[in-house]
Design an enzyme around this catalytic site. Structure first.
Site: not given
Length: 542
Positions: A187, A252, A317, A341, A357-358
Site C-alpha cells: 500500500d 539468498r 520473501h 521495506e 532487513s531487521l
C-alpha cells in the site's frame, strides 16, 4: 503541538500494531559486536551481497549504527539470547564473513516488535489500528496530510500532518508463493508512487530459499546458520556445486537459484522440493535455538525437524526496491518520509543479506523518526488545499457510487488477484526471460482493464474487508506492472534478478538504479547513480 516543543506523533496501522509482519522475522539483526569482526567487514559483505548495486554511503550508515541500536534495544528490554560468557550471542547468516546476527532464539522480530510497542505505549504514543491509508495529499510538491479509512467506523478521516513517515512494509501478496502475511499488499509504495514519489529498483525481488513446501511458511535462515544441511533426492549436499566456500550460507539469491535448479533438473523429491536437514544437530540445540522452526514444521508439515528433514522450496520473501529515500528517510516529496521495506535507501542493492532487513528497519526507522521530530516543531503548518481534499473525497465517492458497484459481472477481484499472483510467480520469478516478461507485461495490462470494470464491493458496513481487498488489488497491480517492466528493461543478471537470456552482470550498461515515475501513460523509467566509495565492483563469488 505540545508545550515541550516535541513533535506530536501518532501511529496509524491497517492491522493491530503487533500483527505487523516484522513479527514473523526469525533469524536476527546483523551488528558488529564480536572482537574479530569490524564495521569495514560488515560494509564489504553488504556491498558484495548487493552485487555492487547498494549505495555504499548508506551501507556505511547501516553498519556503523548497528551496534548502538542493538544496545539501545537491549536497554529497552529485548531479551537477546546470550553466549556462555554472558555477552549477546551471534550466529552466522548467509553472505556474512563472521557470526554477526544478534538474535532471540528464532523469535527475533517478534520480541523486538513487542518491546518497541510497549515502549510506544509507555510514552503515550497514540495508536489507531485498522485505519487504512487511501491517499497522500500533496499540493505544489508538499505533503500536507492523508486520507484514511477507519474500518471499524466505516468513516473517512482527513489527517493534517507536517510529516508523514511510511513504514508499511512490502508487497509479497503480488506473488502466489510468498512468505508474507495477508496485509503485505504494498500500500505505502503504491500510494506514494501515485502521489509523485519515485520508486527505485523494483525489479529486484528476493526469493527466500527455505519455505515449507506447500504452505510457503518461512523457515528461517537461522536453521542453516545453526548448521542445517540442504540435500537433494540423491542425498547430496548440493550447495557444494554452487557455492563451495559458503555452502548453505551463501547469499539468498545464490541458494534460491540452486534449489530451484535442482528441482527443475529432476533432483528434487517428488519433483517439487528438497530437504533441509537438521537431524544431525540434536534435539537439545533445535529446542533451544530453533523452537519456532520446530513448531512450524510439526504444525504445518507434520515432521519434527530434530528427527526428520523438512521439505522446502523457494518463495517470494522481500523487496529490495521501494520508495526512494536518502539516509534520513527523506523522499522527493517534501514532508513525505519512509523507512524499512517500503523504502529504498539503497542498502540492499540487487540482493539483501539475511539479518540486514531487521537492522535496516530499526536503524533507518530511528533516523527518520528523529529527523521528523527535529524538523516538525520548527516548520509552519502547510497550507491545506481545499481543492486537493475535495478531489480526493470525490474520487472515493465516485468509487463507491460507480455503476460498476451494482454490476452483475461474473468477474471478481479475487479472480484478478489469483491470476496476477500466478503470472508474477511463474513469469517474474527466480528465473526470467524476455519472452516471458513481455507476455507478463501484456497480461498484467489486461488485468488492469478487467480491474477497472470490476464490481466494487460497497456492501455491509463497517468492517467491509471486501472493499479494502479491492483497493489492495489495485495497489498490487500497479506494483506488479512496475516490477515486470523493470525486469524486462534490465538486460543483465544481477543479484536476485536473473535473466536466462542475459546471464551475465553488465556493469558497463547496468550499474545504475532503476527509477520509476508515474505518468498518465503509466510508469516511466530512468537511471539513477550508485554511490561507490570504498569498494569497486568486482566478480562476486562464494
Amino acid at each position: 503541538m505540545n508545550v515541550s516543543g516535541k513533535a506530536d506523533a501518532a501511529v496509524l496501522s491497517k492491522v493491530y500494531p503487533t500483527r505487523s509482519h516484522s513479527g514473523a522475522a526469525q533469524g536476527g539483526f546483523n551488528a558488529v559486536m564480536g572482537e574479530d569482526d569490524s564495521i569495514e567487514a560488515h560494509v564489504f559483505d553488504t556491498v558484495k551481497g548487493s552485487d555492487y548495486l547498494g549505495d555504499q554511503e548508506a551501507i556505511e550508515v547501516l553498519c556503523s549504527d548497528g551496534p548502538r541500536v542493538i544496545l539501545d534495544l537491549e536497554r529497552m528490554g529485548v531479551p537477546w539470547t546470550r553466549a556462555e560468557d554472558g555477552r549477546i550471542a551471534q550466529r552466522s547468516l548467509g553472505g556474512a564473513g563472521f557470526p554477526r546476527a544478534c538474535f532471540a532464539a528464532d523469535f527475533s522480530g517478534h520480541v523486538v516488535l513487542h518491546t518497541l510497542y510497549e515502549q510506544a505505549l509507555k510514552r503515550g504514543v497514540k495508536t489507531y489500528p485498522e485505519w487504512h491509508l487511501l491517499e497522500i495529499l500533496v499540493d505544489k510538491g508538499r505533503v500536507f496530510g492523508a486520507v484514511i479509512y477507519d474500518l471499524a467506523r466505516a468513516r473517512l478521516e482527513v489527517i493534517r500532518a507536517k510529516r508523514i513517515v511510511l513504514a508499511t512494509g512490502g508487497y509479497g501478496r503480488a506473488f502466489l508463493k510468498t512468505t508474507n502475511g495477508h496485509a503485505n499488499t504494498g500500500d505505502g509504495m503504491a500510494i506514494a508512487y501515485r502521489a509523485g514519489a519515485v520508486l527505485s529498483d523494483m525489479e529486484f525481488v528476493q526469493f527466500h530459499p527455505t519455505t515449507l513446501y506447500g504452505t510457503n511458511i518461512l523457515i528461517s535462515e537461522a536453521a542453516r546458520g545453526e548448521g542445517g544441511y540442504l540435500r537433494n533426492a540423491l542425498g547430496e549436499r548440493f550447495m557444494a556445486e554452487y557455492a563451495p566456500g559458503k555452502m548453505e550460507l551463501a547469499p539468498r539469491d545464490v541458494v534460491a537459484r540452486a534449489i530451484f535448479k535442482e528441482i527443475k533438473e529432476g533432483r528434487g523429491f517428488e519433483g517439487h522440493y528438497v530437504h533441509l536437514d537438521l537431524t544431525h544437530l540434536g534435539e537439545r540445540l533445535v529446542a533451544e535455538r530453533l523452537p519456532q522452526v520446530r513448531d512450524l514444521a510439526i504444525r504445518y508439515s507434520g515432521v519434527d525437524p530434530a528427527r526428520v528433514p523438512m521439505p522446502i522450496e523457494p518463495a517470494q520473501h522481500y523487496s529490495m526496491g521501494g520508495v526512494r529515500t536518502d539516509v534520513w528517510g527523506m523522499t522527493g516529496l517534501e514532508g513525505l518520509m519512509a523507512a524499512g521495506e517500503v523504502a529504498n535507501v539503497s542498502v540492499h542493492g540487487a540482493n539483501r543479506l539475511g539479518g540486514n532487513s531487521l537492522l535496516e528497519t530499526v536503524v533507518f526507522g530511528a533516523r527518520a523518526g528523529r529527523k521528523a521530530a527535529e524538523l516538525a516543531p520548527g516548520e509552519p503548518w502547510p497550507d491545506v488545499s481545499s481543492n486537493t481534499v475535495k478531489d480526493a473525497l470525490d474520487r472515493w465517492n465516485r468509487l463507491c457510487l460507480a455503476p460498476s458497484a451494482h454490476s452483475r459481472s461474473d468477474d471478481d477481484q479475487f479472480a484478478v488477484r489469483r491470476e496476477m499472483a500466478t503470472i508474477m510467480t511463474n513469469q517474474v520469478g527466480v528465473f526470467r526471460t524476455g519472452v516471458e516478461l513481455e507476455d507478463a507485461v501484456a497480461r498484467l495490462e489486461g488485468l488492469r482493464k478487467r480491474y477497472r470494470d470490476l464490481p466494487v464491493p460497497v456492501g455491509p458496513q463497517p468492517f467491509n474487508y471486501g472493499l479494502m481487498d479491492y483497493i489492495e488489488v489495485g495497489h498490487l497491480l500497479d506494483l506488479s506492472e512496475i516490477i515486470a517492466r523493470g525486469a524486462l528493461a534490465r538486460r543483465e543478471s544481477r543479484g536476485a534478478h536473473y535473466r536466462l537470456d542475459f546471464p551475465q552482470r553488465d556493469d558497463r550498461n547496468w550499474l545504475h538504479h532503476t527509477f520509476a515515475h508515474t505518468t498518465d501513460r503509466g510508469p516511466e523509467f530512468s537511471a539513477g547513480p550508485v554511490s561507490i566509495t570504498r569498494f569497486q565492483p568486482q566478480e562476486r563469488g562464494y
